[in-house]
Design a protein around this motif. Structure first.
Motif, mmCIF file in Angstrom:
data_model
loop_
_atom_site.group_PDB
_atom_site.id
_atom_site.type_symbol
_atom_site.label_atom_id
_atom_site.label_comp_id
_atom_site.label_asym_id
_atom_site.label_seq_id
_atom_site.Cartn_x
_atom_site.Cartn_y
_atom_site.Cartn_z
ATOM 1 N N TYR A 193 0.795 -1.170 -0.146
ATOM 2 C CA TYR A 193 0.022 -0.086 -0.136
ATOM 3 C C TYR A 193 0.947 1.278 0.106
ATOM 4 N N GLU A 194 2.181 0.977 -0.228
ATOM 5 C CA GLU A 194 3.033 2.350 -0.100
ATOM 6 C C GLU A 194 3.247 2.810 -1.531
ATOM 7 N N PHE A 195 3.152 4.309 -1.334
ATOM 8 C CA PHE A 195 3.080 5.095 -2.864
ATOM 9 C C PHE A 195 4.158 6.147 -2.447
ATOM 10 N N TYR A 196 5.298 6.216 -3.008
ATOM 11 C CA TYR A 196 6.033 7.315 -2.823
ATOM 12 C C TYR A 196 6.430 7.797 -1.773
ATOM 13 N N GLY A 197 6.339 6.877 -0.359
ATOM 14 C CA GLY A 197 6.572 6.906 0.820
ATOM 15 C C GLY A 197 5.219 7.753 1.647
ATOM 16 N N HIS A 198 4.240 7.376 0.926
ATOM 17 C CA HIS A 198 2.843 7.520 1.622
ATOM 18 C C HIS A 198 2.205 6.324 1.611
ATOM 19 N N LEU A 199 0.980 6.373 2.585
ATOM 20 C CA LEU A 199 0.010 5.522 2.733
ATOM 21 C C LEU A 199 -0.943 5.841 1.692
ATOM 22 N N SER A 200 -1.022 5.045 0.599
ATOM 23 C CA SER A 200 -1.951 5.283 -0.436
ATOM 24 C C SER A 200 -3.406 4.486 -0.352
ATOM 25 N N PHE A 201 -4.373 4.963 -0.145
ATOM 26 C CA PHE A 201 -5.640 4.204 -0.243
ATOM 27 C C PHE A 201 -6.011 3.679 -1.852
ATOM 28 N N MET A 202 -5.623 4.732 -2.809
ATOM 29 C CA MET A 202 -5.955 4.081 -4.160
ATOM 30 C C MET A 202 -4.806 3.067 -4.583
ATOM 31 N N LYS A 203 -3.804 3.243 -3.957
ATOM 32 C CA LYS A 203 -2.642 1.991 -4.076
ATOM 33 C C LYS A 203 -3.295 0.751 -3.823
ATOM 34 N N ALA A 204 -3.690 0.918 -2.346
ATOM 35 C CA ALA A 204 -4.163 -0.429 -1.897
ATOM 36 C C ALA A 204 -5.329 -0.933 -2.633
ATOM 37 N N GLY A 205 -6.243 -0.238 -3.130
ATOM 38 C CA GLY A 205 -7.098 -0.958 -3.863
ATOM 39 C C GLY A 205 -6.838 -1.446 -5.189
ATOM 40 N N LEU A 206 -5.900 -0.951 -5.954
ATOM 41 C CA LEU A 206 -5.373 -1.355 -7.141
ATOM 42 C C LEU A 206 -4.419 -2.511 -6.923
ATOM 43 N N TYR A 207 -3.821 -2.571 -5.915
ATOM 44 C CA TYR A 207 -2.964 -3.614 -5.590
ATOM 45 C C TYR A 207 -3.526 -4.915 -5.015
ATOM 46 N N TYR A 208 -4.623 -4.655 -4.171
ATOM 47 C CA TYR A 208 -4.773 -6.062 -3.501
ATOM 48 C C TYR A 208 -6.352 -6.646 -3.793
ATOM 49 N N ALA A 209 -7.104 -5.706 -4.436
ATOM 50 C CA ALA A 209 -8.342 -6.129 -5.037
ATOM 51 C C ALA A 209 -8.220 -7.260 -5.941
ATOM 52 N N ASP A 210 -9.346 -8.232 -6.006
ATOM 53 C CA ASP A 210 -9.143 -9.368 -7.007
ATOM 54 C C ASP A 210 -9.423 -9.024 -8.225
ATOM 55 N N ALA A 211 -10.219 -7.772 -8.666
ATOM 56 C CA ALA A 211 -10.684 -7.458 -9.815
ATOM 57 C C ALA A 211 -10.668 -5.817 -10.075
ATOM 58 N N LEU A 212 -10.346 -5.174 -10.999
ATOM 59 C CA LEU A 212 -10.407 -3.823 -10.996
ATOM 60 C C LEU A 212 -11.613 -3.629 -12.217
ATOM 61 N N SER A 213 -12.206 -2.438 -12.051
ATOM 62 C CA SER A 213 -12.949 -2.128 -12.941
ATOM 63 C C SER A 213 -12.797 -0.193 -13.061
ATOM 64 N N THR A 214 -13.205 0.030 -14.294
ATOM 65 C CA THR A 214 -13.320 1.522 -14.556
ATOM 66 C C THR A 214 -14.393 1.848 -15.324
ATOM 67 N N VAL A 215 -14.764 3.172 -15.472
ATOM 68 C CA VAL A 215 -15.944 3.343 -15.883
ATOM 69 C C VAL A 215 -16.161 4.011 -17.308
#
Length: 483
Positions: A193-215
């Motif tokens: 979940y690390e992104f350039y030294g920060h905790l990133s909610f977006m990064k966690a979703g993109l990395y750990y989700a089983d599937a990704l979708s966009t609109v």
């Protein structure tokens, strides 16, 4: 199939943008396909009072110092179960869901939306509140990005889907928040979940989700490039086989010119003449000269650089010299707001600018204008261009994201009929000069009443409902569950 739909905003209870409209409509469309849906939302100030007989299910010890109450009700206007997280200290606040009306983002947003994510995971493992457990947890945007991580941390059997509505908003916070949010230290790394030294909610979703979708399908391709990836393009390229682009639909019951309660007159494609009455009433309401012959251009948007509305200001003098009128509703960057207000002062009776959010007025602008302007520099999906199609208000859009997927341009002949698949005008390039040329082309079609009526009817006949989109989501869920 049991689905927990997790969101930070939902129409009609709380709305700042398109995510609320999607959250209000997609669960209903999925329910119609047979999916057993529950929705999870924070109980912001006033929301419990808006709901019908909320039932207290119990409480959850989400973090060592936070115990929150969970209420169950139904989403207004539906029978879909709605679960509300009630924590007075975190959610019962004056202002918007994400920020103070004056001082900007709430400083404890990591905790507020970390709680939303944690509760989603806690409801996905056996608990004392209800026996219903989801097969899939569908998370939306950065505010829910930690939910896929917590699901894995807690050993949930549920699969997770993470939907990207706008990659530009990422939820990046100081690394120390990982302790308060009980994230594992060893996962604070690029493969985590690390992104350039920060905790990133977006990064966690993109990395750990089983599937990704966009609109939208186009946006799914765009975010894998450096220009649109906002630093995540490498991860998205790596996960390309897990990423699906599904074009949003709109709620065709809420956005229906033949039944819209906010309009002085209703109309459909067979009674388009009544649209002129809506236009005249809007001109009077906004202090514009009530000229039937003057093309009326509309904007309902955040007033930001992303939306390309600085380009519209730049060409406004040349555009308004043609005799057209402009109606703007929105808020955003203070400097851009001031430029539009100055434009209204310079062109009284020809330009109207309303700063703020006004749902009834947005419907009247959508119905009463002739042309809808959306020159976004990037647009994951966009819904207003689809509202325009539905209302016979011709969209002029940039060639990006969901705008490119939902509006079909075409070569315009000087005389005769337009291409039969044409529903609007698409800018071939994204700059002020091209916007002016494309708007002039729209005005040229407007001057040809036969072509204009043809274009309006073709736009109104395009299917912009959630029915097809919901089917695509269902197929994605089935693939994820190997059904």
């Amino acid at each position: 199939m049991r689905l927990l739909f997790v969101t930070s905003e939902i129409f009609p209870l709380i709305k700042t943008g398109g995510l609320a409209d999607v959250s209000g409509a997609l669960p209903a469309a999925l329910t119609a396909t047979g999916v057993d849906v529950q929705i999870l939302l924070p109980a912001y100030r006033g929301i419990l009072a808006q709901c019908d007989s909320p039932q207290h299910l119990g409480s959850l010890q989400a973090f060592h110092d936070i115990r929150c109450d969970i209420y169950q009700t139904t989403l207004p206007g539906t029978r879909i179960p709605l679960l509300l997280i009630d924590d007075l200290a975190l959610y019962d606040r004056y202002g918007g869901p994400y920020n103070h009306p004056i001082y900007g983002d709430w400083q404890d947003n990591p905790l507020r939306f970390g709680l939303l994510s944690k509760v989603a995971a806690m409801l996905s493992v056996p608990n004392m509140l209800q026996s219903w457990l989801p097969d899939i947890v569908h998370c939306n945007d950065w505010q829910t990005g930690l939910a896929p991580y917590y699901l894995k941390q807690m050993g949930s059997m549920a699969k997770s889907v993470f939907s990207i509505h706008n990659l530009a908003f990422q939820g990046n916070f100081h690394a120390d928040w990982r302790y308060r949010l009980t994230l594992n230290e060893e996962d604070f790394q690029p493969a985590g979940y690390e992104f350039y030294g920060h905790l990133s909610f977006m990064k966690a979703g993109l990395y750990y989700a089983d599937a990704l979708s966009t609109v939208s399908p186009t946006y799914a391709r765009e975010i894998q490039t450096e220009h649109f990836g906002f630093g995540f393009q490498g991860l998205l390229q790596h996960r390309a086989h897990d990423l699906t682009g599904i074009l949003n639909g709109i709620d065709t019951d809420v956005w229906n010119p033949s039944t819209d309660p906010y309009l002085p007159n209703n109309y459909d494609e067979k009674t388009l003449a009544s649209k002129k009455n809506v236009k005249k009433a809007l001109q009077v309401e906004l202090g514009l000269q009530p000229l039937a012959s003057a093309p009326l251009l509309g904007v309902v948007s955040r007033l930001t650089h992303q939306k390309g509305l600085d380009m519209l200001v730049e060409i406004a003098h040349e555009l308004l010299a043609t005799g057209c009128q402009l109606a703007v509703l929105g808020s955003g960057e203070p400097a851009l707001e001031q430029e539009y207000l100055a434009l209204m002062q310079q062109y009284p009776g020809q330009v109207s600018v309303t700063i703020g959010y006004n749902e009834p007025l947005s419907h009247r602008i959508m119905a009463g204008t002739d042309i809808f302007v959306m020159p976004s520099r990037f647009e994951p999906c966009g819904l207003n261009q689809m509202y325009g199609l539905r209302y016979g208000t011709i969209p002029v859009v940039a060639n990006t994201g969901g705008l490119a997927d939902s509006v079909q341009g075409g070569v315009v002949p000087d005389k005769g009929l337009l291409p039969t698949n044409m529903t609007g005008l698409v800018m071939p390039e994204n700059n002020p000069w091209t916007l002016l040329v494309t708007l002039r082309q729209a005005l040229q079609i407007y001057a040809n009443s036969r072509q204009w009526k043809q274009l309006q009817k073709q736009a109104m006949q395009r299917d912009v409902s959630w029915k097809t989109s919901a089917q695509h989501y269902l197929e994605m869920y089935q693939k994820l569950l190997n059904v």
